[in-house]
Design an enzyme around this catalytic site. Structure first.
Site, PDB file in Angstrom:
ATOM      1  N   LEU A   1       0.843  -1.211   0.000  1.00  0.00           N
ATOM      2  CA  LEU A   1       0.000   0.000   0.000  1.00  0.00           C
ATOM      3  C   LEU A   1       0.872   1.252   0.000  1.00  0.00           C
ATOM      4  CD1 LEU A   1      -2.947  -1.045   2.383  1.00  0.00           C
ATOM      5  CD2 LEU A   1      -2.814  -1.180  -0.123  1.00  0.00           C
TER       6      LEU A   1
ATOM      7  N   ALA B   1       5.382  -3.490  -7.773  1.00  0.00           N
ATOM      8  CA  ALA B   1       6.532  -2.768  -8.319  1.00  0.00           C
ATOM      9  C   ALA B   1       6.338  -1.282  -8.124  1.00  0.00           C
ATOM     10  CB  ALA B   1       6.679  -3.068  -9.813  1.00  0.00           C
TER      11      ALA B   1
ATOM     12  N   THR C   1       7.479  -5.414 -18.406  1.00  0.00           N
ATOM     13  CA  THR C   1       7.093  -4.364 -19.339  1.00  0.00           C
ATOM     14  C   THR C   1       7.900  -4.454 -20.640  1.00  0.00           C
ATOM     15  OG1 THR C   1       7.323  -1.972 -19.643  1.00  0.00           O
ATOM     16  CG2 THR C   1       8.713  -2.938 -18.002  1.00  0.00           C
ATOM     17  N   ASP C   2       7.357  -3.855 -21.708  1.00  0.00           N
ATOM     18  CA  ASP C   2       8.119  -3.789 -22.964  1.00  0.00           C
ATOM     19  C   ASP C   2       9.239  -2.754 -22.868  1.00  0.00           C
ATOM     20  OD1 ASP C   2       6.530  -1.508 -22.944  1.00  0.00           O
ATOM     21  OD2 ASP C   2       5.811  -1.712 -25.004  1.00  0.00           O
ATOM     22  N   GLU C   3       9.225  -1.931 -21.805  1.00  0.00           N
ATOM     23  CA  GLU C   3      10.240  -0.868 -21.709  1.00  0.00           C
ATOM     24  C   GLU C   3      11.644  -1.435 -21.499  1.00  0.00           C
ATOM     25  OE1 GLU C   3       9.114   2.650 -19.592  1.00  0.00           O
ATOM     26  OE2 GLU C   3       6.990   2.200 -19.810  1.00  0.00           O
TER      27      GLU C   3
ATOM     28  N   TYR D   1      13.439   3.071 -14.202  1.00  0.00           N
ATOM     29  CA  TYR D   1      12.314   2.124 -14.063  1.00  0.00           C
ATOM     30  C   TYR D   1      12.567   0.890 -14.932  1.00  0.00           C
ATOM     31  CZ  TYR D   1       7.830  -0.037 -15.315  1.00  0.00           C
ATOM     32  OH  TYR D   1       6.829  -0.937 -15.584  1.00  0.00           O
TER      33      TYR D   1
ATOM     34  N   LYS E   1      13.226  -3.014 -13.820  1.00  0.00           N
ATOM     35  CA  LYS E   1      12.373  -4.127 -14.266  1.00  0.00           C
ATOM     36  C   LYS E   1      13.221  -5.162 -15.004  1.00  0.00           C
ATOM     37  CE  LYS E   1       8.530  -4.722 -14.020  1.00  0.00           C
ATOM     38  NZ  LYS E   1       7.692  -5.363 -12.963  1.00  0.00           N
TER      39      LYS E   1
ATOM     40  N   ARG F   1       3.354   4.809 -28.565  1.00  0.00           N
ATOM     41  CA  ARG F   1       3.138   3.714 -27.615  1.00  0.00           C
ATOM     42  C   ARG F   1       2.072   2.781 -28.184  1.00  0.00           C
ATOM     43  NH1 ARG F   1       7.174   5.778 -26.364  1.00  0.00           N
ATOM     44  NH2 ARG F   1       7.832   6.618 -24.354  1.00  0.00           N
TER      45      ARG F   1
END
Ligand SMILES: NC(=O)c1ccc[n+]([C@@H]2O[C@H](COP(=O)([O-])OP(=O)(O)OC[C@H]3O[C@@H](n4cnc5c(N)ncnc54)[C@H](O)[C@@H]3O)[C@@H](O)[C@H]2O)c1
Length: 358
Positions: free
Chosen positions: A38, A86, A141-143, A166, A170, A230
């Site tokens: 949280l 995350a 993620t695709d990033e 970020y 990941k 995107r």
């Protein structure tokens, strides 16, 4: 297929809460436990409509807190884990990368260790109907693949070239998940998905930011020239893909997930403005609020996903055509003013002022 006990990390966040609804509705597991620290992005209100469901249990737990994580795993046995917890916002990773390394890299490491210990001795990769009796789905993620030129799309073979803190954090977590499969035989699947949108998305992300600023007649900030591309996917399509991977994905594999709906940020913002013009004609034309702001440092130019592997192996398809899902999302934010008004005050208010100077 109904799993005995599914653990969902980050289940009070955007995709996590949508996945909880999907899992309950599709009877994916007899028991579902959500753990979530949280943070500013987690919100128990996201789960309020299913809080009374006897299959669902929630525990506030930070995955970087190893002693608590270990005692949690010692007290309960899970057969399936979907890891969504995350730090997820690129802008925040630029302003403060440490939290991203802590949660995304170290937190994932602690979780993998806790799961490995818990499952040692219980693993059988060829069980009922050739499905493993344990599975860890790592959601990424695709990033991690970096930025594309004008053509081409990321495949599962594209080398990792993360550009933001970020994306790098990941990527680190993906490498750990892969290594735990390769070295320890932990039954892991990794998914790399494009940008999501839909209900319960935290207001700092582009689509809710633009919707909420339209509703409040505030400037609509667009980074740089707005020509970043995107590949947007409605969150319910992502949830279906994740459930499919849990039930039928091949262990040790990576799967790309994308909507095949490439568009520039500016085009997307204009599409939201057109929807808002219909829903709130008094504020039209909303695109008069578009304001170009200094570009994000290191901003990736283009992402595109080739999701033919999950399509051909598992029959998954994105279902959302045109701007129907975008309109559904706008409606959700219009109908759930209490949800976002609570968030716009407090920590987010200060973040917004720092980011956009207003
Ligand atoms: N949103 C997207 O477009 C997108 C696309 C592809 C992949 N993903 C990935 O999907 C996952 C979920 O993304 P999201 O958009 O729902 O993020 P989110 O920020 O909305 O939710 C993240 C959740 O994780 C919780 N959390 C954060 N740190 C934690 C910690 N240390 N311990 C336990 N819980 C913690 C937060 O409280 C929150 O509930 C992330 O792993 C993200 O990288 C997101």
């Amino acid at each position: 297929m109904t799993f005995p006990h599914l653990l969902i990390t980050g289940g009070a966040g955007f995709i996590g809460s949508n996945f909880v609804y999907h899992a309950l509705k599709s009877n994916l597991a007899r028991r579902i436990t959500v753990i979530d620290a949280l943070t500013y992005a987690g919100n128990l209100e996201n789960l309020s409509a299913v809080a009374a469901d006897p299959r669902l249990t929630f525990q506030r737990l930070d995955i970087t807190d190893r002693p608590t994580l270990d005692s949690f795993f010692a007290s309960t046995e899970f057969t399936h884990v979907i890891h969504l917890a995350a730090e997820s916002h690129v802008d925040r990773s630029i302003a403060g990368p440490e939290a991203f390394v802590r949660t995304n890299v170290l937190g994932t490491f602690h979780l993998l260790e806790a799961v490995r210990k818990s499952w040692s001795g219980a693993l059988s990769l060829q069980s009922v109907a050739d499905r493993p009796n344990r599975l860890f789905l790592h959601v990424s993620t695709d990033e991690v693949f970096g930025s594309l030129g004008a053509t081409g799309a990321f495949t599962e073979e594209t080398p990792y070239r993360p550009n933001s803190p970020y994306a790098a954090s990941k990527a680190g977590s993906d490498h750990l998940a892969r290594a735990y499969h390769h070295t320890y035989g932990l039954p892991v699947i990794i998914s790399n998905c494009s940008n999501n949108f839909g209900p319960f998305q935290f207001p700092e992300k582009l689509i809710p930011l633009i919707i909420l600023n339209c509703l409040q007649s505030k400037p609509l900030p667009v980074y740089g020239d707005g020509q970043q591309v995107r590949d947007w996917l409605f969150v319910s399509d992502h949830c279906r893909a994740l459930a499919l991977l849990l039930t039928a994905g091949r262990v040790g594999e990576c799967y790309n997930i994308g909507g095949s709906r490439e568009r520039t940020n500016l085009d997307l913002v204009r599409a939201i403005c057109r929807i808002m013009d219909q829903k709130r004609p008094a504020g039209a034309p909303h695109d008069r609020l578009i304001t170009f702001v200094a570009d994000r440092p290191g901003h990736d130019r283009r992402y595109a996903i080739n999701s033919s592997k999950i399509q051909s192996e598992l029959g998954w398809q994105p279902t959302q055509a045109g701007d129907r899902a975008l309109e559904e999302t706008v409606d959700w934010y219009i109908e759930n003013r209490n949800w976002w008004e609570g968030i716009l005050s407090g920590e987010y208010h200060e973040y917004y002022a720092r980011q956009y100077g207003a």
